[in-house]
Design a protein around this motif. Structure first.
Motif, PDB file in Angstrom:
ATOM      1  N   PHE A  52       0.862  -1.176   0.000  1.00  0.00           N
ATOM      2  CA  PHE A  52       0.000   0.000   0.000  1.00  0.00           C
ATOM      3  C   PHE A  52       0.903   1.233   0.000  1.00  0.00           C
ATOM      4  O   PHE A  52       1.610   1.488   0.982  1.00  0.00           O
ATOM      5  CB  PHE A  52      -0.933  -0.005   1.205  1.00  0.00           C
ATOM      6  N   GLY A  54       1.548   5.404  -0.672  1.00  0.00           N
ATOM      7  CA  GLY A  54       0.972   6.737  -0.734  1.00  0.00           C
ATOM      8  C   GLY A  54       1.626   7.571  -1.821  1.00  0.00           C
ATOM      9  O   GLY A  54       2.523   7.106  -2.525  1.00  0.00           O
ATOM     10  N   PHE A  81      -1.999   4.905  -4.090  1.00  0.00           N
ATOM     11  CA  PHE A  81      -3.094   5.848  -3.870  1.00  0.00           C
ATOM     12  C   PHE A  81      -2.681   7.224  -4.394  1.00  0.00           C
ATOM     13  O   PHE A  81      -1.874   7.920  -3.780  1.00  0.00           O
ATOM     14  CB  PHE A  81      -3.474   5.890  -2.391  1.00  0.00           C
ATOM     15  N   VAL A  83      -4.981   9.840  -5.348  1.00  0.00           N
ATOM     16  CA  VAL A  83      -6.324  10.397  -5.460  1.00  0.00           C
ATOM     17  C   VAL A  83      -6.328  11.861  -5.887  1.00  0.00           C
ATOM     18  O   VAL A  83      -7.320  12.359  -6.425  1.00  0.00           O
ATOM     19  CB  VAL A  83      -7.090  10.234  -4.127  1.00  0.00           C
ATOM     20  N   GLU A 115      -3.582   1.551  -9.561  1.00  0.00           N
ATOM     21  CA  GLU A 115      -3.438   2.951  -9.189  1.00  0.00           C
ATOM     22  C   GLU A 115      -4.821   3.468  -8.808  1.00  0.00           C
ATOM     23  O   GLU A 115      -5.739   3.501  -9.636  1.00  0.00           O
ATOM     24  CB  GLU A 115      -2.844   3.768 -10.328  1.00  0.00           C
ATOM     25  N   ILE A 116      -4.977   3.859  -7.564  1.00  0.00           N
ATOM     26  CA  ILE A 116      -6.274   4.253  -7.031  1.00  0.00           C
ATOM     27  C   ILE A 116      -6.426   5.761  -7.158  1.00  0.00           C
ATOM     28  O   ILE A 116      -5.704   6.533  -6.527  1.00  0.00           O
ATOM     29  CB  ILE A 116      -6.422   3.829  -5.557  1.00  0.00           C
ATOM     30  N   ARG A 117      -7.379   6.169  -7.981  1.00  0.00           N
ATOM     31  CA  ARG A 117      -7.666   7.598  -8.138  1.00  0.00           C
ATOM     32  C   ARG A 117      -9.016   7.965  -7.513  1.00  0.00           C
ATOM     33  O   ARG A 117      -9.209   9.094  -7.067  1.00  0.00           O
ATOM     34  CB  ARG A 117      -7.638   7.982  -9.622  1.00  0.00           C
ATOM     35  N   PHE A 120     -12.302   2.528  -3.897  1.00  0.00           N
ATOM     36  CA  PHE A 120     -11.344   1.482  -3.550  1.00  0.00           C
ATOM     37  C   PHE A 120     -12.071   0.368  -2.822  1.00  0.00           C
ATOM     38  O   PHE A 120     -12.804   0.600  -1.869  1.00  0.00           O
ATOM     39  CB  PHE A 120     -10.230   2.052  -2.669  1.00  0.00           C
ATOM     40  N   LEU A 135       2.303   4.038   3.038  1.00  0.00           N
ATOM     41  CA  LEU A 135       1.320   5.094   2.794  1.00  0.00           C
ATOM     42  C   LEU A 135       1.869   6.470   3.153  1.00  0.00           C
ATOM     43  O   LEU A 135       1.900   7.382   2.323  1.00  0.00           O
ATOM     44  CB  LEU A 135       0.042   4.806   3.592  1.00  0.00           C
ATOM     45  N   PHE A 148      -8.151   7.543   4.056  1.00  0.00           N
ATOM     46  CA  PHE A 148      -6.926   6.929   4.573  1.00  0.00           C
ATOM     47  C   PHE A 148      -7.115   6.421   5.996  1.00  0.00           C
ATOM     48  O   PHE A 148      -6.570   5.387   6.382  1.00  0.00           O
ATOM     49  CB  PHE A 148      -5.761   7.923   4.498  1.00  0.00           C
TER      50      PHE A 148
END
Length: 509
Positions: A52, A54, A81, A83, A115-117, A120, A135, A148
């Motif tokens: 994970f 950040g 992440f 975002v 890739e988390i935009r 989730f 993260l 988060f």
């Protein structure tokens, strides 16, 4: 070894980049390589790694580790992440490298990258999966919130082993008074990059830090020497250098005479253990001043000691016979206040105040003004807080303990895991030896005897404190090996191992 704040680490990295002609990306590669080695030595390739990451440099570290773990034969699933579509430059570079690797068929599907935009879904984890927390690192200044915070709670609830890179996400590098514990990663293992950070060493943070391992990454020693830090960790080589050479023509009169004021009715054991530890610490003679009822038990248990009854004449003439005085173990507080005041008024040598002596100071804080400059206080957290007040955050408590040392010219030893020796200047030395098995009745009495022994032999006060705490902790570690487990260690086991602990230092540091 220095303990560096987040700001000091950033400064050291910048200075190292300037002096060593390296880039921040080079340093990230070094850190990732060290983390990869640490993980691969603990878990084999049968464990899947779930990473994970950040958007900052902690995430960049995690992405670089993912790439290296793939090269080492592991299966890795990565969640980056992003975002706000705002990766740090080095994180962005490692993202590009990892995406290229994910598209390379040579990985045989062992790398899965997300890739988390927005949105989730928490992944399904098997019991053997290892979570890699990248993260957030040392840069946080407020508790995690929003998504988060929810992610951290889900990771903690999963029950898997968690490896935190540099700092468990959500934990701030120094003060955490206003943090929310439910929003901090509970790591199994924290891999501190180059140097430990203050919050790694605070007792209330153990559930988040887990086991702490420090990974040097070759930052400039010359530049680090230019960064002033009042926080340090004692090292074995320093302790070996502190040891005095025992003269071949030494006799009991030249090795110091220590006075221990210890043991009330029913507490003969405290006086016995302090005296035995004092003798094992190498002092020439020990006089124990104790309750009359304890005279026979002491003379039988410690025939080497001189035994006197408490309440005798205490003045400058009688006190001049001793090179160090230790006061407090099992002493009791009834009718001992006046005796303690006479001791503080008459003592001419280093003074150690422990246990019931500290309780009396906590009951009469104005007595701090009467404590001789240079005196050693050896409180555990409860005893310390009776003097300085309650503080739920270890970092804040440490700052108040430093102020106590500075304002009264005292040496303060805050006992516990990573016991902290605080000099009158406010300089702090954390101790790395010892184990939870030493949380047993009498352990502190042993330490008081050992400190008093070194002071009576002429050791400089802060050297004596650091060395005594080191030897005490190492003796506790040896004791665990002898009895088989931490749970079975008792204080006399620690006394029995003091000689071996000192011998290790003498045999080469």
């Amino acid at each position: 070894m220095k303990v560096l704040s987040a700001a000091q680490m950033r400064l050291l990295e910048r200075l190292s980049i300037e002096s060593d002609n390296v880039t921040s990306l080079d340093l990230m590669e070094r850190a990732a390589c060290a983390v990869t080695d640490a993980i691969s030595h603990r878990w084999d390739t049968s464990h899947r790694l779930v990473v994970f990451a950040g958007p900052g440099n902690n995430g960049g570290d995690a992405l670089a580790v993912s790439r290296m773990m793939i090269a080492a034969g592991y299966s890795v699933e990565v969640f980056l992440f992003n975002v706000k579509n705002a990766l740090s430059p080095d994180c962005s570079t490692n993202r590009t490298r990892l995406v290229a690797l994910a598209e390379d068929k040579k990985t045989d599907g062992r790398l899965v990258f997300h890739e988390i935009r927005q949105g989730f879904d928490f992944p399904e984890l098997s019991a053997s999966d290892i979570i890699i927390d990248g993260l957030f690192g040392t840069g946080l200044s407020r508790p995690l919130d929003g998504g988060f915070a929810s992610l951290v709670k889900a990771l903690n609830a999963a029950g898997n082993a968690v490896v935190a890179i540099d700092m468990p996400s959500g934990l701030m590098s120094e003060e955490n008074s206003y943090n929310d514990n439910s929003r901090i990663i509970r790591a199994t293992l924290t891999l501190a990059i180059h140097r430990p950070k203050p919050s790694h060493l605070m007792p209330e943070n153990e559930p988040f830090v887990g086991e702490l391992v420090i990974l040097p990454i070759g930052l400039s020693e010359e530049r680090e020497a230019q960064i002033a830090s009042h926080l340090n960790i004692s090292e074995r080589t320093q302790m070996a250098a502190f040891l005095h050479r025992r003269p071949r023509y030494a006799h009991k009169g030249t090795m110091g005479h220590a006075l221990l004021m210890a043991g009330s009715k029913g507490m003969a054991g405290a006086a016995i253990m302090a005296a035995k530890a004092c003798l094992r610490g190498g002092v020439g003679k020990v006089t124990v001043c104790t309750a009359a009822v304890n005279v026979l038990p002491l003379q039988v248990s410690v025939p080497e000691a001189i035994v006197q009854t408490a309440g005798g004449v205490i003045n400058e003439q009688t006190m001049s016979a001793y090179q160090a005085v230790g006061m407090g173990p099992g002493m009791g507080t009834d009718d001992m206040g006046s005796v303690m005041l006479r001791v503080m008024r008459s003592v001419q040598s280093p003074l150690v105040l422990d246990a019931d002596a500290l309780t009396l100071i906590g009951q009469h804080r104005e007595w701090l003004e009467r404590v001789p400059t240079g005196t050693v206080l050896t409180p555990h957290v409860g005893e310390l807080e009776r003097i300085i007040g309650h503080h739920k955050d270890g970092w804040v408590r440490l700052q108040h303990a430093c102020e106590l040392a500075r304002s009264h010219g005292l040496n303060v030893l805050v006992k516990g895991h990573h016991s902290a020796v605080i000099k009158p200047s406010g300089e702090v030395w954390f101790n790395p030896t010892g184990n939870p098995g030493m949380a047993t009745a009498g352990s502190g009495d042993v330490l008081t005897g050992l400190i008093t022994a070194l002071l009576a032999q002429g050791y400089e006060t802060s050297d004596a404190l650091r060395l005594a705490v080191w030897v005490h902790g190492r003796a506790g570690d040896i004791a665990v090996g002898r009895v088989g487990c931490e749970e079975s260690v008792i204080a006399t086991d620690i006394i029995d191992a003091i000689g071996e602990a000192i011998g290790e230092l003498k045999d080469g540091g």
